[in-house]
Design an enzyme around this catalytic site. Structure first.
Site, mmCIF file in Angstrom:
data_model
loop_
_atom_site.group_PDB
_atom_site.id
_atom_site.type_symbol
_atom_site.label_atom_id
_atom_site.label_comp_id
_atom_site.label_asym_id
_atom_site.label_seq_id
_atom_site.Cartn_x
_atom_site.Cartn_y
_atom_site.Cartn_z
ATOM 1 N N GLY A 22 8.246 4.313 10.718
ATOM 2 C CA GLY A 22 7.964 3.019 10.097
ATOM 3 C C GLY A 22 7.018 2.234 10.988
ATOM 4 O O GLY A 22 7.038 2.378 12.209
ATOM 5 N N GLY A 53 0.782 -1.233 0.000
ATOM 6 C CA GLY A 53 0.000 0.000 0.000
ATOM 7 C C GLY A 53 0.812 1.280 0.000
ATOM 8 O O GLY A 53 0.276 2.361 0.247
ATOM 9 N N GLY A 113 5.891 -1.281 9.850
ATOM 10 C CA GLY A 113 5.664 -2.630 9.347
ATOM 11 C C GLY A 113 6.223 -3.756 10.185
ATOM 12 O O GLY A 113 5.674 -4.854 10.184
ATOM 13 N N GLU A 114 7.322 -3.537 10.865
ATOM 14 C CA GLU A 114 8.037 -4.674 11.437
ATOM 15 C C GLU A 114 7.710 -4.999 12.883
ATOM 16 O O GLU A 114 7.557 -6.165 13.247
ATOM 17 C CB GLU A 114 9.552 -4.445 11.284
ATOM 18 C CG GLU A 114 10.007 -4.585 9.849
ATOM 19 C CD GLU A 114 11.408 -4.069 9.649
ATOM 20 O OE1 GLU A 114 11.611 -2.844 9.769
ATOM 21 O OE2 GLU A 114 12.308 -4.883 9.403
ATOM 22 N N THR A 134 7.357 4.346 3.643
ATOM 23 C CA THR A 134 6.530 5.530 3.926
ATOM 24 C C THR A 134 7.365 6.600 4.629
ATOM 25 O O THR A 134 7.181 7.799 4.394
ATOM 26 C CB THR A 134 5.304 5.136 4.762
ATOM 27 O OG1 THR A 134 4.599 4.111 4.048
ATOM 28 C CG2 THR A 134 4.379 6.316 4.981
ATOM 29 N N ARG A 185 10.747 1.202 5.901
ATOM 30 C CA ARG A 185 11.311 2.490 5.522
ATOM 31 C C ARG A 185 10.579 3.228 4.410
ATOM 32 O O ARG A 185 10.849 4.420 4.195
ATOM 33 C CB ARG A 185 12.779 2.311 5.104
ATOM 34 C CG ARG A 185 12.981 1.461 3.856
ATOM 35 C CD ARG A 185 14.442 1.477 3.417
ATOM 36 N NE ARG A 185 14.829 2.745 2.857
ATOM 37 C CZ ARG A 185 14.577 3.131 1.599
ATOM 38 N NH1 ARG A 185 13.954 2.329 0.764
ATOM 39 N NH2 ARG A 185 14.950 4.321 1.176
#
Lengths: 166, 760
Positions: free
Chosen positions: B713, B489, B715-716, B531, B529
């Site tokens: 960030g 996305g 995501g992780e 976005t 990283r």
């Protein structure tokens, strides 16, 4: 290539003829012979559902079906879901609910969800989860997929078809 | 232009992603969907042994099979000098990388590539593999990280010496490196403790489990230029790594990123790409390669299994006084486990004066590990967050309150040294404390044992290099071009950032991901990283476009650029009677006012904002079978500023699901000969939607001071807490501390049985 077999089938409502080797799976025929790459190869063992198509009303893994078995059958793939330039409510709801991240499993989920709603227009959350348990998604945790299917079912029951506003 | 949070018009909304229609209609082109005229198909022969010397390879029968066009083995790849080098954010050893994608004198794991065949169909290529004769001298494998560290262990890489030791040794070893982080006075810290907990933990190798297998289509032209179409997280990395492995000029390789079907870190390196390009060079025809699922599991990088010893002490008042950690991570067949990250994350959520962390990177006969979502941190948090939970329990303090008392905040020194800037860890702990979930009683489930657990996690997040171009169309819409493959996305996020700056709607911006020749260097889609860093480049490029637009308006109005204001997509003049122009009006006049406007930016931002998360989970355990059901899950995370909240929630939900799989089911299962026994999705079982409940998310927004929009960030870090949270819930349910991942039904049932047998 005398070792190829002639097959005539109905694909997304149209009659299609093709030649394939007996060892080619329906998934390989769809993707490499007919150019319908919407069904994806995730495992080739029927475990991930990325290659899901509907044959005569039943959702199956096209990697476990031979191309020659398509003879005389009616096959629906993700490419046949949008009609006349209008997305299917499931496609629209997947977009609105952000029910996809990488998108590789999405065609399989849409096809499996369509097969569910075709036979059960008012599924419970558990029924949705049960029906989609043969489709693996590694990105979403399934939350938004399940919500999208339930929402699409509600829209379809309400008779609203095609694109609705976000 | 300063963007204040309360003024955001686009950021924080939930538009439909720009690539969405292609992805719900089956039109999006992933790597395996690409076909070229005259294309060959190539397959890889893989080692059936975990550790063996290759005595000979005979490819003559394979080459003689009609339809076979070329066969390559390790001899066809250039020999590279030893040593590591920095490539973007990666430290890479090109020699080992080359040895990993095609074995030379030894195979080092089950599935190690030995040869590759290009033929006119994938079936012929597969038949040809069976005709290749390889003579092996089987060597003893080493499969356990602690055994691999012993002096008498079979050695994988004869030239390997341990780096990071106080004294240089010339002894062959499987320990590639060791690292220590220490501060304060450990002994004094433990002396000051009223309670000390020490436990050992083991975790198994687990795979990222992306649904799309690795793929590559390569073409090589007579002028020495090659093109690779591939589903990758890092097209620029693929270009650089192929350039090294094949000794081709970097500028002669073009990498076109196809859509990517998941990666989670696993598609940041190369496996097939150099082989496809080499076969294309040998045959003069395009070559396509796609892995099977078994190949993905056997031969691409999972993340490390590990052994971790963790000891912590705390006072009656609930203050942690000392922490000592010893951790060994499986690197796989070549050096490079994420043990360093494990060391730097394991205690990072806590303010600690006295600590010592030792980490070891160990090679053994398993596939070379690759990044997997917060690499190294989940193993580590499983250990530390279980010990934290036990300390809190022994002290009679609520586990979240215990975390709040010891939690890191702005100014706290990390285990690796640097102080945190503004972070939102404590806020995530409080968000869970105050959540409806944590405040409601545990549900009763007939016949089941129920428990609730909490855990926290930390991940650095990454910055690194990104480039972006923002061009203004003559109708006042805009295009955003970046080099960051969109894995979940980020096209939408980049478009939204440009739209925010330009005063457009998200739908009026077209985001494009392009190839390595059409945009400046951009590091991988990884490290949470895109976005943050690519979004930063987009922000700067959009600002650059705004500056130019103001200059053009000034030219048209014959005023100074500084007298022009750009606000919400309208240019106006501060001090005379010029009629304001919309961007659409101005864009239509650009052709006669200096030409097109294109903003650009290249960044390597330093202001990375780390991510913290705190999770709570309710479980029900079947005491007969040991099966664990997740009843309810809530994840709170400091997300900085959620650009598109739906996709931020999605990252959290997806990370939690992977963490649950890691906790309960997933593991690489090897037999005593080092042969992987669960090489498909039936036996390497990732969670299905029937295994999970809805996953509730709480987005805590503590803006990152290092980003103009406050972005961190996201995501992780959501994968980090789940195994520990579930282990802590299991303890509440069955009264046993589970210290081994996965906490599979057999292990849980055994724990229940032993607990019931034990004298009370």
């Amino acid at each position: 290539m005398a070792n190829k077999v002639y097959v005539e089938t109905t694909l997304n409502g149209e009659t299609v003829e093709f030649l394939c080797e007996p060892r080619q799976s329906l998934l390989e025929v769809l993707r490499d012979v007919l150019g319908f790459t919407g069904a994806k190869e995730g495992c080739l063992t029927g475990d991930c559902g990325a290659c899901s198509v509907i044959i005569d009303g039943r959702v199956v893994c096209s990697c476990l079906v031979l191309g020659v078995e398509a003879q005389g059958k009616t096959i629906e793939t993700v490419e046949g879901m949008a009609r006349d330039g209008q997305l299917h409510p499931l496609q629209q709801k997947f977009l609105e609910h952000a029910a996809l991240q990488c998108g590789i499993c999405t065609p399989g989920f849409l096809v499996a969800a369509k097969a569910l709603l075709d036979r059960n227009p008012n599924p419970t959350e558990h029924e949705v989860r049960y029906a989609l348990a043969g489709n693996l998604c590694r990105c979403t945790g399934y939350d938004k997929i399940v919500r999208a299917v339930l929402d699409a079912a509600a829209v379809m029951r309400g008779g609203t078809h095609g694109v609705t506003g976000a | 232009m300063e963007l204040q949070e309360h003024k955001f018009k686009v950021i924080g909304t939930r538009p439909i992603r720009h690539d969405g229609v292609d992805k719900v209609t089956g039109r999006a082109k992933y790597g395996a969907d690409i076909s070229l005229p005259g294309m060959l198909h190539a397959k890889v022969l893989r080692s059936p042994h975990a550790h063996a010397r290759i005595k000979s390879i005979d490819v003559s029968a394979a080459l003689a099979l009609p339809g076979v066009k070329a066969v390559i083995t390790g001899k066809d790849l250039p020999e590279l000098p030893p040593g590591s080098q920095q490539m973007g954010e990666l430290v890479v050893n090109p020699r080992y990388l080359s040895m990993n994608i095609m074995a030379r004198d030894k195979v080092l794991y089950d599935g190690h590539a030995v040869a590759a065949v290009a033929a006119t169909s994938p079936h012929i290529a597969e038949e040809a593999l069976k005709l290749i004769k390889v003579e092996y001298e089987i060597l003893p494998p080493v499969l356990d990280v602690r055994k691999a560290m012993q002096d008498d262990a079979p050695i994988l890489l004869p030239e390997l010496r341990t780096s990071g030791t106080p004294e240089k040794s010339d002894k062959p070893t499987n320990i590639a490196s060791q690292v220590r982080f220490a501060r304060g006075d450990l002994e004094a810290g433990f002396r000051a403790a009223d309670v000390i907990v020490e436990r050992e933990f083991t975790t198994s190798m687990v795979h990222q489990g992306y649904i799309e297998p690795h793929n590559a289509v390569a073409q090589y032209n007579a002028d020495g230029h090659g093109t690779i179409w591939v589903s990758t997280q890092g097209p620029f990395s693929v270009r650089e790594l192929c350039s090294h492995i094949l000794q081709m000029p970097l500028g002669n390789i073009k990498v076109v990123p196809a859509e990517i079907g998941g990666g989670f870190g696993g598609k940041t390196t190369v496996y097939l790409e150099p082989l496809a390009l080499l076969l294309a060079k040998k045959t003069g025809r395009p070559v396509k390669m796609v892995m099977s699922r078994a190949e993905v599991l056997r031969a691409t990088g999972p993340t490390s299994g590990s052994y971790i010893r963790c000891k912590m002490g705390a006072t009656k008042e609930g203050k942690i006084t000392a922490a000592q950690v010893w951790m060994a991570y499986e690197a796989g067949a070549f050096p490079g486990s994420p043990v360093g990250a494990g060391c730097m994350t394991i205690l990072a959520p806590y303010a600690l004066e006295n600590l010592q962390i030792d980490g070891f990177d160990v090679v053994l006969n398993k596939p070379k590990t690759c990044a997997y979502r917060a690499p190294g941190a989940t193993n580590a948090a499983f250990a530390a967050e279980t010990v934290i939970d036990e300390l809190a329990e022994k002290l009679g303090i609520d586990p979240l309150e215990f975390r709040r008392r010891n939690g890191a905040k702005e100014g706290t020194a990390q285990p690796a040294g640097p102080q945190f800037r503004r972070i939102g860890y404590i806020e995530t702990v409080e968000a869970i404390m105050n959540s409806e979930h944590y405040r409601s009683p545990l549900p009763h489930v007939p016949g089941k044992l129920v428990g609730r657990g909490v855990a926290s996690g930390f991940w650095f997040n990454a910055g690194f290099q990104s480039t972006a171009i923002v061009s203004i169309n003559s109708d006042g819409t805009a295009n955003v071009v970046t080099g960051s493959p969109d894995i979940g996305g980020t096209r939408a996020a980049c478009a939204m950032i440009a739209a925010e700056v330009l005063g457009l709607k998200a739908e009026e911006v077209n985001p494009v991901v392009t190839d390595t020749e059409s945009i400046g260097h951009t590091d991988v889609t990884g490290g949470s990283r895109v976005t943050f860093a690519t979004g930063y480049a987009v922000y700067e490029a959009a600002q650059d476009a705004v500056r130019q637009l103001k200059e053009r308006a000034a030219t048209i109005w014959k005023v100074k650029p500084e007298d022009v204001v750009y606000q919400d997509g309208v240019v106006s003049c501060v001090n005379n009677g010029h009629e304001p122009m919309t961007l659409k009006q101005l864009a239509g006049r650009l052709a006669r006012a200096g030409g097109p406007v294109t903003g650009r930016a290249a960044v390597n931002p330093r202001g990375v904002g780390p991510g913290f998360a705190t999770h709570v989970v309710d479980i029900a355990v079947d005491p007969e079978t040991g099966k664990v059901d997740i009843l309810r899950y809530t994840a709170a995370q400091d997300v900085g500023k959620a650009v598109h909240p739906s996709y931020v929630e999605g990252q959290i939900q997806g990370g939690v699901a992977q963490g649950i799989g890691w906790a309960l089911n997933e593991e690489y299962y090897y037999d005593e000969n080092g042969i992987m026994r669960n090489t498909g999705f039936l036996d390497y079982r990732i969670p299905t939607c029937l295994d999970l409940p809805m996953i509730e998310t709480i987005l805590v927004e503590v803006p990152n001071p290092g980003h103009p929009l406050g972005i961190r960030g996201v995501g992780e870090v959501p994968i980090v807490p789940p195994p520990a949270a579930i282990a802590n819930a299991l303890y509440r349910a069955i009264g046993v501390r589970m210290t081994e991942l996965p906490m599979s039904p057999a292990k849980v049932a055994k724990a229940v049985l032993e607990k019931n047998k034990a004298p009370q």
